[in-house]
Design a protein around this motif. Structure first.
Motif, PDB file in Angstrom:
ATOM      1  N   MET A   1      -0.359   7.443  -0.552  1.00 42.57           N
ATOM      2  CA  MET A   1       0.691   7.409  -1.579  1.00 42.57           C
ATOM      3  C   MET A   1       1.489   6.106  -1.472  1.00 42.57           C
ATOM      4  SD  MET A   1       0.060  10.034  -3.292  1.00 42.57           S
ATOM      5  CE  MET A   1       1.417  10.249  -4.422  1.00 42.57           C
ATOM      6  N   MET A   2       1.626   5.606  -0.224  1.00 43.31           N
ATOM      7  CA  MET A   2       2.302   4.310  -0.049  1.00 43.31           C
ATOM      8  C   MET A   2       1.435   3.180  -0.613  1.00 43.31           C
ATOM      9  SD  MET A   2       4.309   4.505   3.577  1.00 43.31           S
ATOM     10  CE  MET A   2       3.548   5.806   4.512  1.00 43.31           C
ATOM     11  N   VAL A   3       0.133   3.301  -0.418  1.00 40.96           N
ATOM     12  CA  VAL A   3      -0.798   2.321  -1.006  1.00 40.96           C
ATOM     13  C   VAL A   3      -0.597   2.281  -2.518  1.00 40.96           C
ATOM     14  CG1 VAL A   3      -3.243   1.863  -1.494  1.00 40.96           C
ATOM     15  CG2 VAL A   3      -2.529   2.514   0.819  1.00 40.96           C
ATOM     16  N   LYS A   4      -0.549   3.476  -3.108  1.00 39.91           N
ATOM     17  CA  LYS A   4      -0.397   3.580  -4.557  1.00 39.91           C
ATOM     18  C   LYS A   4       0.923   2.956  -4.999  1.00 39.91           C
ATOM     19  CE  LYS A   4      -2.124   7.259  -6.861  1.00 39.91           C
ATOM     20  NZ  LYS A   4      -2.239   8.645  -7.269  1.00 39.91           N
ATOM     21  N   ALA A   5       2.008   3.300  -4.265  1.00 36.23           N
ATOM     22  CA  ALA A   5       3.334   2.788  -4.632  1.00 36.23           C
ATOM     23  C   ALA A   5       3.384   1.258  -4.499  1.00 36.23           C
ATOM     24  CB  ALA A   5       4.396   3.434  -3.741  1.00 36.23           C
TER      25      ALA A   5
ATOM     26  N   LYS B   1       5.339  -5.284   4.807  1.00 32.22           N
ATOM     27  CA  LYS B   1       5.322  -5.251   3.341  1.00 32.22           C
ATOM     28  C   LYS B   1       5.330  -3.832   2.770  1.00 32.22           C
ATOM     29  CE  LYS B   1       0.320  -5.960   3.366  1.00 32.22           C
ATOM     30  NZ  LYS B   1      -0.725  -6.965   3.198  1.00 32.22           N
ATOM     31  N   LEU B   2       5.027  -2.850   3.636  1.00 32.57           N
ATOM     32  CA  LEU B   2       4.989  -1.463   3.144  1.00 32.57           C
ATOM     33  C   LEU B   2       6.205  -0.650   3.579  1.00 32.57           C
ATOM     34  CD1 LEU B   2       1.210  -1.030   3.761  1.00 32.57           C
ATOM     35  CD2 LEU B   2       2.286  -0.648   1.552  1.00 32.57           C
ATOM     36  N   ILE B   3       7.101  -1.236   4.352  1.00 28.37           N
ATOM     37  CA  ILE B   3       8.283  -0.499   4.835  1.00 28.37           C
ATOM     38  C   ILE B   3       9.099   0.114   3.683  1.00 28.37           C
ATOM     39  CG2 ILE B   3      10.522  -0.748   6.014  1.00 28.37           C
ATOM     40  CD1 ILE B   3       9.173  -2.609   8.011  1.00 28.37           C
ATOM     41  N   PRO B   4       9.289  -0.586   2.574  1.00 29.54           N
ATOM     42  CA  PRO B   4      10.107   0.021   1.505  1.00 29.54           C
ATOM     43  C   PRO B   4       9.553   1.341   0.974  1.00 29.54           C
ATOM     44  CG  PRO B   4       9.745  -2.317   1.080  1.00 29.54           C
ATOM     45  CD  PRO B   4       8.862  -1.948   2.224  1.00 29.54           C
ATOM     46  N   TYR B   5       8.257   1.604   1.205  1.00 26.42           N
ATOM     47  CA  TYR B   5       7.635   2.798   0.619  1.00 26.42           C
ATOM     48  C   TYR B   5       7.587   3.982   1.586  1.00 26.42           C
ATOM     49  CZ  TYR B   5       6.316  -1.113  -2.277  1.00 26.42           C
ATOM     50  OH  TYR B   5       6.371  -2.239  -3.045  1.00 26.42           O
TER      51      TYR B   5
ATOM     52  N   THR C   1      -9.109  11.537  -2.432  1.00 28.88           N
ATOM     53  CA  THR C   1      -9.233  12.294  -3.679  1.00 28.88           C
ATOM     54  C   THR C   1      -7.927  13.007  -4.005  1.00 28.88           C
ATOM     55  OG1 THR C   1     -11.579  12.611  -3.214  1.00 28.88           O
ATOM     56  CG2 THR C   1     -10.603  14.071  -4.860  1.00 28.88           C
ATOM     57  N   VAL C   2      -7.337  13.650  -2.982  1.00 27.51           N
ATOM     58  CA  VAL C   2      -6.074  14.375  -3.208  1.00 27.51           C
ATOM     59  C   VAL C   2      -4.967  13.409  -3.648  1.00 27.51           C
ATOM     60  CG1 VAL C   2      -4.272  15.763  -2.089  1.00 27.51           C
ATOM     61  CG2 VAL C   2      -6.669  16.255  -1.634  1.00 27.51           C
ATOM     62  N   ALA C   3      -5.021  12.186  -3.144  1.00 30.09           N
ATOM     63  CA  ALA C   3      -3.999  11.192  -3.513  1.00 30.09           C
ATOM     64  C   ALA C   3      -4.289  10.566  -4.881  1.00 30.09           C
ATOM     65  CB  ALA C   3      -3.912  10.108  -2.449  1.00 30.09           C
ATOM     66  N   GLY C   4      -5.371  11.007  -5.529  1.00 30.63           N
ATOM     67  CA  GLY C   4      -5.644  10.563  -6.897  1.00 30.63           C
ATOM     68  C   GLY C   4      -6.544   9.349  -7.004  1.00 30.63           C
ATOM     69  N   PHE C   5      -7.237   9.000  -5.910  1.00 28.73           N
ATOM     70  CA  PHE C   5      -8.145   7.856  -5.954  1.00 28.73           C
ATOM     71  C   PHE C   5      -9.592   8.323  -6.109  1.00 28.73           C
ATOM     72  CE2 PHE C   5      -4.544   6.107  -3.498  1.00 28.73           C
ATOM     73  CZ  PHE C   5      -4.298   4.959  -4.238  1.00 28.73           C
TER      74      PHE C   5
ATOM     75  N   ASP D   1      18.726   7.562   3.718  1.00 26.42           N
ATOM     76  CA  ASP D   1      18.027   7.978   2.492  1.00 26.42           C
ATOM     77  C   ASP D   1      17.967   6.861   1.463  1.00 26.42           C
ATOM     78  OD1 ASP D   1      17.161  10.869   2.308  1.00 26.42           O
ATOM     79  OD2 ASP D   1      19.130  11.089   3.238  1.00 26.42           O
ATOM     80  N   ASN D   2      18.605   5.750   1.800  1.00 19.96           N
ATOM     81  CA  ASN D   2      18.750   4.692   0.805  1.00 19.96           C
ATOM     82  C   ASN D   2      17.521   3.774   0.772  1.00 19.96           C
ATOM     83  OD1 ASN D   2      19.823   3.000  -1.080  1.00 19.96           O
ATOM     84  ND2 ASN D   2      21.018   1.799   0.411  1.00 19.96           N
ATOM     85  N   GLN D   3      16.450   4.278   0.178  1.00 19.58           N
ATOM     86  CA  GLN D   3      15.211   3.496   0.050  1.00 19.58           C
ATOM     87  C   GLN D   3      14.653   3.727  -1.350  1.00 19.58           C
ATOM     88  OE1 GLN D   3      13.294   1.664   3.452  1.00 19.58           O
ATOM     89  NE2 GLN D   3      12.181   3.550   3.226  1.00 19.58           N
ATOM     90  N   PRO D   4      15.092   2.990  -2.312  1.00 18.94           N
ATOM     91  CA  PRO D   4      14.730   3.286  -3.714  1.00 18.94           C
ATOM     92  C   PRO D   4      13.233   3.300  -4.000  1.00 18.94           C
ATOM     93  CG  PRO D   4      15.983   1.211  -3.519  1.00 18.94           C
ATOM     94  CD  PRO D   4      15.990   1.837  -2.184  1.00 18.94           C
ATOM     95  N   LEU D   5      12.437   2.563  -3.224  1.00 16.32           N
ATOM     96  CA  LEU D   5      10.990   2.526  -3.504  1.00 16.32           C
ATOM     97  C   LEU D   5      10.196   3.541  -2.677  1.00 16.32           C
ATOM     98  CD1 LEU D   5      10.418  -1.351  -3.739  1.00 16.32           C
ATOM     99  CD2 LEU D   5      10.678   0.289  -5.599  1.00 16.32           C
ATOM    100  N   SER D   6      10.903   4.335  -1.890  1.00 14.22           N
ATOM    101  CA  SER D   6      10.235   5.314  -1.015  1.00 14.22           C
ATOM    102  C   SER D   6       9.375   6.284  -1.809  1.00 14.22           C
ATOM    103  CB  SER D   6      11.292   6.097  -0.234  1.00 14.22           C
ATOM    104  OG  SER D   6      10.715   7.255   0.332  1.00 14.22           O
ATOM    105  N   ILE D   7       8.297   6.750  -1.181  1.00 12.31           N
ATOM    106  CA  ILE D   7       7.480   7.791  -1.826  1.00 12.31           C
ATOM    107  C   ILE D   7       8.185   9.144  -1.765  1.00 12.31           C
ATOM    108  CG2 ILE D   7       5.290   6.629  -1.358  1.00 12.31           C
ATOM    109  CD1 ILE D   7       4.878   8.774   0.911  1.00 12.31           C
TER     110      ILE D   7
END
Lengths: 101, 496
Positions: free
Chosen positions: B148-152, B292-296, B179-183, B313-319
């Motif tokens: 899901m982080m990959v996707k985000a 580069k993936l920390i925000p997610y 597959t479950v993550a939609g790929f 909780d302040n991570q606007p791009l978080s999954i």
């Protein structure tokens, strides 16, 4: 155990050229991991020690004891140009630990 | 002699009780005034009625029928069934950890948060990542969270990539998680050496590739020597590199996924870090990521400022949140205990011993079984039962025969690219004597296949229940208990 061949399977089996010692075989293919899937295929290979022979319409088909344990009572062999030989039993079911197709 | 082989429902007798409660000293409440009608039972629940002694004997007998690492050898490849030190349990039961509540204000659980924060840092160091979340409650959920982080990540870049590449020697859960993550999953075949076929990989990597999921060493126990080149190919097309930590036991203290070029890592704490294999119970699958993936990363994140730990909780791009509270805290305490007990030198010794044990056992067994990739392996190796198949005995038959010797079978029929596969992982915690004994059993079975195959084909012989009719179990599963009772008050066995 009742074995049947579709018309197309019988026609194809009659034309297959076998190497010495080879016969058609219904074989259980197991795929594992966290669960287990048993599927059946038709292959052409040599004898295994505990094989037995099924005979139908003049076609002799081998099966080993392991395959016999897992295959159903009614088996049908079909043939299509796209998919080759297909082996199915009358039953198909699924469960979490073993899936027989 | 009564053997307590019946179901708990079958030994139930109407009116029998396990313990007596004192008279209630509070006023009775009329439920109909408190709850809506549809929530009130009109008949009693079908609970078993047994004495305390029957209960104890029943479940003790049941536990004795099970096989666990505390009972015997358990060389289940890729599952890393190593010993779980009892000190982990002692620490997890300390009142300061076991009796706190997730709703407590953070200022009252600073010790617990400190432990979690330190565990995050330890796992980041071990994997070579920049940050770690402890939230996912299992390896597979960690995989899903990572994807899901990959996707985000791609979405944030304005891209919609749909493809995840998974080699055929990867950990078995990867295609399902993708597959479950939609790929869409694309399988990359191995080459003749059992490693990722680089040319095949290049054919499939393109601007639709979201990530490559790789297990290194792979499930054949082989280290992907071209990993730097693999990373270059995937990154060159804008994709990410995902490390499945199923086999992290082989690299502890020797190298890190970060050094290999991976962007995301999940770890199965029940494999490498000696937390219990839950059988569906509480687990933990922490995920580490590069900067580069920390925000997610999932929120809340456990952070430290001015010697105080807090939830951010302040991570606007978080999954978002992927698990309630702090994850499975008790499991995380156990993993932390293990890491601190072992220390850096101990962890390095873990991987060295795991690799040594696997190679020692491999060399002992190779003369008796086909070895499709006969080369120095990491912590596990695969053998093939092809030789035995020609004699009419399958790998599954040999696995059943192992039960007669008190051994859990290895992983069988996986990976799929090895015929009649046996994937064996002895782990570092077993003694030479145990590994030798297992080798002797395997050699005996190989000889039985040649000289006395029936004993293998009809195995197991010494277990409480013999060879199960797995076909019947799959086709006509009996999973429900009838509530009908016989004249003696004994419950009928299941019929449906």
């Amino acid at each position: 155990m009742r074995l049947s061949l579709t018309e197309s399977a019988l026609k194809k089996l009659k034309t297959v050229v076998l190497q010495e010692g080879q016969l058609p075989r219904i074989d259980a293919d197991v795929a594992g991991g966290c669960g287990m899937t048993v599927a059946f295929s038709l292959v052409f290979d040599e004898e295994r020690r505990n094989d037995f022979i099924l005979e139908l319409n003049g076609i002799r088909i081998r099966m080993d004891r392991f395959t016999q344990r897992y295959i159903g009572e009614e088996i049908q062999i079909d043939f299509t140009e796209e998919k080759g030989f297909l082996v199915a039993d009358a039953f198909s079911s699924s469960a979490c630990s073993i899936d027989i197709v | 002699m009564v053997e307590y082989n019946e179901l708990i429902f079958e030994i139930s007798r109407s009116g029998r009780i396990g313990s007596s409660l004192p008279e209630s000293d509070v006023p009775k409440v009329n439920l109909q005034n408190k709850l809506p009608d549809h929530l009130i039972r009109t008949e009693l629940a079908e609970l078993p009625e047994v004495s305390e002694l029957q209960l104890v004997r029943h479940y003790t007998a049941l536990s004795n029928k099970n096989h666990g690492i505390d009972n015997g050898f358990y060389p289940l490849g890729s599952c890393t069934m190593k010993y779980n030190p009892k000190i982990n349990e002692d620490v997890a039961r300390l009142e300061g950890f076991s009796r706190i509540h997730p709703y407590q204000p953070v200022e009252t659980v600073q010790g617990a948060l400190k432990l979690l924060h330190e565990l995050q840092e330890d796992l980041a160091e071990i994997t070579g990542m920049d940050a770690v979340t402890l939230q996912p409650s299992a390896g597979a959920q960690g995989e899903w969270a990572g994807l899901m982080m990959v996707k985000a990540y791609h979405k944030q870049k304005g891209e919609k990539r749909t493809k995840v590449l998974v080699p055929d020697s990867a950990h078995g859960t990867n295609p399902a998680s993708a597959t479950v993550a939609g790929f869409r999953t694309v399988t990359i075949p191995s080459n003749g050496d059992g490693l990722v076929d680089l040319e095949e990989l290049k054919k499939h990597v393109d601007d639709d590739t979201a990530a490559l999921m790789l297990t290194n060493p792979n499930t054949l126990g082989l280290f992907e020597k071209e990993i730097i080149e693999i990373a270059k190919v995937v990154h060159g097309a804008g994709g990410l590199l995902y490390y499945d930590g199923a086999n992290a036991n082989a690299i502890l203290g020797k190298t890190t996924p970060g050094k290999m070029g991976f962007d995301i890592v999940h770890l199965n704490l029940h494999k490498t870090f000696t937390t219990p294999h839950g059988g569906g119970g509480p687990g933990a699958g922490p995920v580490g990521v590069k900067k580069k993936l920390i925000p997610y990363l999932p929120v809340p994140r456990i952070e430290k400022q001015n010697d105080q730990y807090f939830l951010n909780d302040n991570q606007p791009l978080s999954i978002g949140r992927v698990k309630g509270y702090y994850g499975n805290f008790g499991i995380l305490v156990r993993a932390y205990t293990y890491i601190r007990t072992m220390g850096p030198v101990g962890l390095r010794q873990v991987s060295e011993s795991a690799v040594l044990h696997a190679n020692y056992l491999r060399k002992k067994l190779e003369p008796y079984f086909d070895s499709p990739f006969s080369q120095v392996c990491k912590h596990e190796f695969v053998l093939s039962g092809s030789r035995q198949k020609k004699l009419g005995v399958r790998t599954l038959d040999m696995a059943k025969r192992l039960l007669d010797f008190g051994c859990h079978p290895p992983t069988i029929y996986f990976p799929l690219n090895v015929e009649e596969c046996l994937m064996i992982e002895p782990t570092e915690t077993e003694s030479k004597e145990t590994i030798d004994a297992f080798a002797e059993v395997m050699i005996q079975i190989a000889k039985e296949v040649e000289g006395n195959p029936d004993i293998v084909l009809d195995a197991p012989h010494t277990t409480t229940i013999g060879r199960l009719d797995e076909v019947q179990a799959a086709r006509k599963p009996v999973v429900r208990h009838s509530k009908e009772k016989t004249e003696e008050g004994k419950a009928e066995s299941v019929k449906s």
